[in-house]
Design an enzyme around this catalytic site. Structure first.
Site, PDB file in Angstrom:
ATOM      1  N   GLY A  12      14.631  -0.107   9.918  1.00  0.00           N
ATOM      2  CA  GLY A  12      13.801  -1.214   9.457  1.00  0.00           C
ATOM      3  C   GLY A  12      12.490  -1.411  10.201  1.00  0.00           C
ATOM      4  O   GLY A  12      11.968  -2.518  10.240  1.00  0.00           O
ATOM      5  N   SER A  13      11.933  -0.332  10.766  1.00  0.00           N
ATOM      6  CA  SER A  13      10.654  -0.521  11.452  1.00  0.00           C
ATOM      7  C   SER A  13       9.547  -0.840  10.441  1.00  0.00           C
ATOM      8  O   SER A  13       8.622  -1.599  10.752  1.00  0.00           O
ATOM      9  CB  SER A  13      10.298   0.700  12.309  1.00  0.00           C
ATOM     10  OG  SER A  13      10.012   1.820  11.499  1.00  0.00           O
ATOM     11  N   ASN A  14       9.642  -0.279   9.232  1.00  0.00           N
ATOM     12  CA  ASN A  14       8.662  -0.639   8.196  1.00  0.00           C
ATOM     13  C   ASN A  14       8.844  -2.089   7.753  1.00  0.00           C
ATOM     14  O   ASN A  14       7.865  -2.801   7.541  1.00  0.00           O
ATOM     15  CB  ASN A  14       8.771   0.302   6.990  1.00  0.00           C
ATOM     16  CG  ASN A  14       8.001   1.592   7.197  1.00  0.00           C
ATOM     17  OD1 ASN A  14       6.787   1.583   7.235  1.00  0.00           O
ATOM     18  ND2 ASN A  14       8.718   2.698   7.374  1.00  0.00           N
ATOM     19  N   LEU A  86      18.897   5.555  -5.205  1.00  0.00           N
ATOM     20  CA  LEU A  86      17.965   5.574  -6.332  1.00  0.00           C
ATOM     21  C   LEU A  86      17.982   4.203  -7.009  1.00  0.00           C
ATOM     22  O   LEU A  86      19.044   3.603  -7.168  1.00  0.00           O
ATOM     23  CB  LEU A  86      18.405   6.661  -7.315  1.00  0.00           C
ATOM     24  CG  LEU A  86      17.368   7.191  -8.288  1.00  0.00           C
ATOM     25  CD1 LEU A  86      16.186   7.814  -7.544  1.00  0.00           C
ATOM     26  CD2 LEU A  86      18.003   8.232  -9.206  1.00  0.00           C
ATOM     27  N   ILE A  87      16.818   3.721  -7.402  1.00  0.00           N
ATOM     28  CA  ILE A  87      16.748   2.433  -8.107  1.00  0.00           C
ATOM     29  C   ILE A  87      17.016   2.696  -9.585  1.00  0.00           C
ATOM     30  O   ILE A  87      16.407   3.575 -10.189  1.00  0.00           O
ATOM     31  CB  ILE A  87      15.348   1.804  -7.908  1.00  0.00           C
ATOM     32  CG1 ILE A  87      15.105   1.471  -6.432  1.00  0.00           C
ATOM     33  CG2 ILE A  87      15.160   0.568  -8.772  1.00  0.00           C
ATOM     34  CD1 ILE A  87      15.972   0.387  -5.870  1.00  0.00           C
ATOM     35  N   ASN A 101       7.499   2.225  -2.798  1.00  0.00           N
ATOM     36  CA  ASN A 101       8.290   2.975  -1.810  1.00  0.00           C
ATOM     37  C   ASN A 101       7.333   3.653  -0.849  1.00  0.00           C
ATOM     38  O   ASN A 101       6.191   3.939  -1.193  1.00  0.00           O
ATOM     39  CB  ASN A 101       9.150   4.035  -2.520  1.00  0.00           C
ATOM     40  CG  ASN A 101      10.003   4.817  -1.535  1.00  0.00           C
ATOM     41  OD1 ASN A 101      10.596   4.237  -0.605  1.00  0.00           O
ATOM     42  ND2 ASN A 101      10.075   6.125  -1.688  1.00  0.00           N
ATOM     43  N   HIS A 103       7.059   7.067   1.637  1.00  0.00           N
ATOM     44  CA  HIS A 103       7.686   8.373   1.882  1.00  0.00           C
ATOM     45  C   HIS A 103       6.911   9.088   2.990  1.00  0.00           C
ATOM     46  O   HIS A 103       5.679   9.091   2.976  1.00  0.00           O
ATOM     47  CB  HIS A 103       7.668   9.206   0.595  1.00  0.00           C
ATOM     48  CG  HIS A 103       8.392  10.495   0.739  1.00  0.00           C
ATOM     49  ND1 HIS A 103       9.766  10.592   0.669  1.00  0.00           N
ATOM     50  CD2 HIS A 103       7.936  11.745   1.010  1.00  0.00           C
ATOM     51  CE1 HIS A 103      10.118  11.852   0.865  1.00  0.00           C
ATOM     52  NE2 HIS A 103       9.033  12.574   1.070  1.00  0.00           N
ATOM     53  N   ASP A 144      10.596   9.855  -5.623  1.00  0.00           N
ATOM     54  CA  ASP A 144       9.264  10.159  -5.075  1.00  0.00           C
ATOM     55  C   ASP A 144       8.237  10.680  -6.075  1.00  0.00           C
ATOM     56  O   ASP A 144       7.332  11.427  -5.698  1.00  0.00           O
ATOM     57  CB  ASP A 144       9.389  11.197  -3.928  1.00  0.00           C
ATOM     58  CG  ASP A 144      10.390  10.763  -2.867  1.00  0.00           C
ATOM     59  OD1 ASP A 144      10.459   9.554  -2.589  1.00  0.00           O
ATOM     60  OD2 ASP A 144      11.090  11.626  -2.337  1.00  0.00           O
ATOM     61  N   GLU A 173       2.783   5.037   8.699  1.00  0.00           N
ATOM     62  CA  GLU A 173       3.518   4.253   7.691  1.00  0.00           C
ATOM     63  C   GLU A 173       3.332   2.762   7.940  1.00  0.00           C
ATOM     64  O   GLU A 173       3.092   1.988   7.009  1.00  0.00           O
ATOM     65  CB  GLU A 173       5.013   4.597   7.730  1.00  0.00           C
ATOM     66  CG  GLU A 173       5.329   6.021   7.331  1.00  0.00           C
ATOM     67  CD  GLU A 173       6.829   6.286   7.295  1.00  0.00           C
ATOM     68  OE1 GLU A 173       7.575   5.405   6.853  1.00  0.00           O
ATOM     69  OE2 GLU A 173       7.250   7.373   7.716  1.00  0.00           O
TER      70      GLU A 173
HETATM   71  C1  GRF Z   1      10.545   6.044   6.951  1.00  0.00           C
HETATM   72  O1  GRF Z   1      10.155   7.272   7.486  1.00  0.00           O
HETATM   73  C2  GRF Z   1      10.261   5.995   5.470  1.00  0.00           C
HETATM   74  O2  GRF Z   1       9.138   6.725   5.109  1.00  0.00           O
HETATM   75  C3  GRF Z   1      11.486   6.644   4.898  1.00  0.00           C
HETATM   76  O3  GRF Z   1      12.540   6.212   5.718  1.00  0.00           O
HETATM   77  C4  GRF Z   1      12.055   5.860   7.016  1.00  0.00           C
HETATM   78  C5  GRF Z   1      12.473   4.453   7.272  1.00  0.00           C
HETATM   79  O4  GRF Z   1      12.207   4.030   8.578  1.00  0.00           O
HETATM   80  N1  GRF Z   1      11.594   6.349   3.484  1.00  0.00           N
HETATM   81  P1  GRF Z   1      12.441   2.501   8.965  1.00  0.00           P
HETATM   82  O5  GRF Z   1      13.867   2.128   8.564  1.00  0.00           O
HETATM   83  O6  GRF Z   1      11.418   1.690   8.246  1.00  0.00           O
HETATM   84  O7  GRF Z   1      12.254   2.456  10.469  1.00  0.00           O
END
Ligand code: GRF
Length: 195
Positions: A12-14, A86-87, A101, A103, A144, A173
Site C-alpha cells: 500500500g505504498s501507492n 481482475l476487475i 490502475n 503498472h 493492463d 509511481e
Molecule cells: C506497484 O509496483 C504497482 O505498480 C503494482 O503493484 C505495486 C504495489 O505497490 N501494481 P504498493 O502496494 O502500492 O506498495
C-alpha cells in the site's frame, strides 16, 4: 470533492502517497480517499487505512458486495494500487472510465496476466531494456490494456537488480499516480459543468 476508493492487496505504498497528496498536496480540496478495499486480509495497506481512519474492508470474490460498498460510500473514482485481481465487467459497467490502475513498466511493454511485482522488473532486465518506468491507465476487462493516462520513464542501469529497479520505479509511481488522479478528476468536473 471527489470520493476515491483504493483497491489494494499488498503493502500500500501507492495508497499512502495518494492519501498524503489528498491531505497536503496536489489532491488537496479535490479528492479524499473514503474507502479502501482489499482482497487480502493481511495486506499492510489495510493497516495504513486504519491508521488514517479510512473505512477499510476485506472483500473477496463478491462484485455485489464491492458495488454495494462503493454505493454506500458514494464513490466517484476507483484506484487500483497493487490490487491482484481482475476487475469484472459488472464493476467496469458502473464505473466506466472511472477506474485507474498503476503498472510498473512502460506499457504496452511488460504488461499482462503474469506480469506483476518482481516478474515485471526481472523481465525488463532480462530483455536488456535501457529504460523502464511506470504507467497509469484506465482499466478495461483485460490486464493492463486500457487507455494510458500518464507514463514516466527512468533509465535502467547495467548492474540493476529487480529489487533496485523496483524501488526506483516505485518512487516514480508515487509521483505520477496522484498526478493522473488529478487530471482525471479535473476532466470529470469539467464534463459535469458542460452538462
Ligand atoms: C506497484 O509496483 C504497482 O505498480 C503494482 O503493484 C505495486 C504495489 O505497490 N501494481 P504498493 O502496494 O502500492 O506498495
Amino acid at each position: 470533492m471527489k470520493k476515491i476508493a483504493v483497491f489494494v492487496s499488498g503493502g500500500g505504498s501507492n495508497l499512502q502517497s495518494i492519501i498524503d497528496q489528498t491531505k497536503n498536496g496536489i489532491l488537496k480540496n479535490l479528492a479524499a480517499v473514503s474507502l479502501v478495499i482489499s482482497n487480502n486480509p493481511s495486506a499492510f495497506a489495510l493497516q495504513r487505512a486504519k491508521k488514517e481512519k479510512i473505512k477499510s474492508l476485506f472483500i473477496k470474490n463478491s462484485d455485489e458486495k464491492v458495488l454495494q460498498e462503493l454505493k454506500i460510500s458514494q464513490i466517484d473514482l476507483i484506484c487500483l494500487a497493487g490490487y491482484m485481481s481482475l476487475i469484472s465487467s459488472k464493476i467496469i459497467d458502473v464505473y466506466n472510465n472511472r477506474i485507474l490502475n498503476i503498472h510498473p513498466s512502460l506499457l504496452p511493454k511488460f504488461g499482462g496476466k503474469k506480469m506483476y511485482g518482481h516478474y515485471v522488473h526481472q523481465a525488463v532486465i532480462k530483455a536488456g531494456e535501457k529504460k523502464s518506468g511506470a504507467t497509469v491507465h484506465f482499466v478495461d476487462e483485460n490486464y493492463d490494456t486500457g487507455k494510458i493516462i500518464i507514463q514516466k520513464e527512468i533509465p535502467v542501469f547495467e548492474n540493476d537488480t529487480s529489487e533496485i529497479l523496483a524501488k526506483r520505479v516505485l518512487e516514480i509511481e508515487h509521483k505520477i499516480y496522484p498526478e493522473a488522479i488529478k487530471s482525471v478528476i479535473l476532466k470529470m468536473s469539467d464534463n459535469e459543468q458542460k452538462r
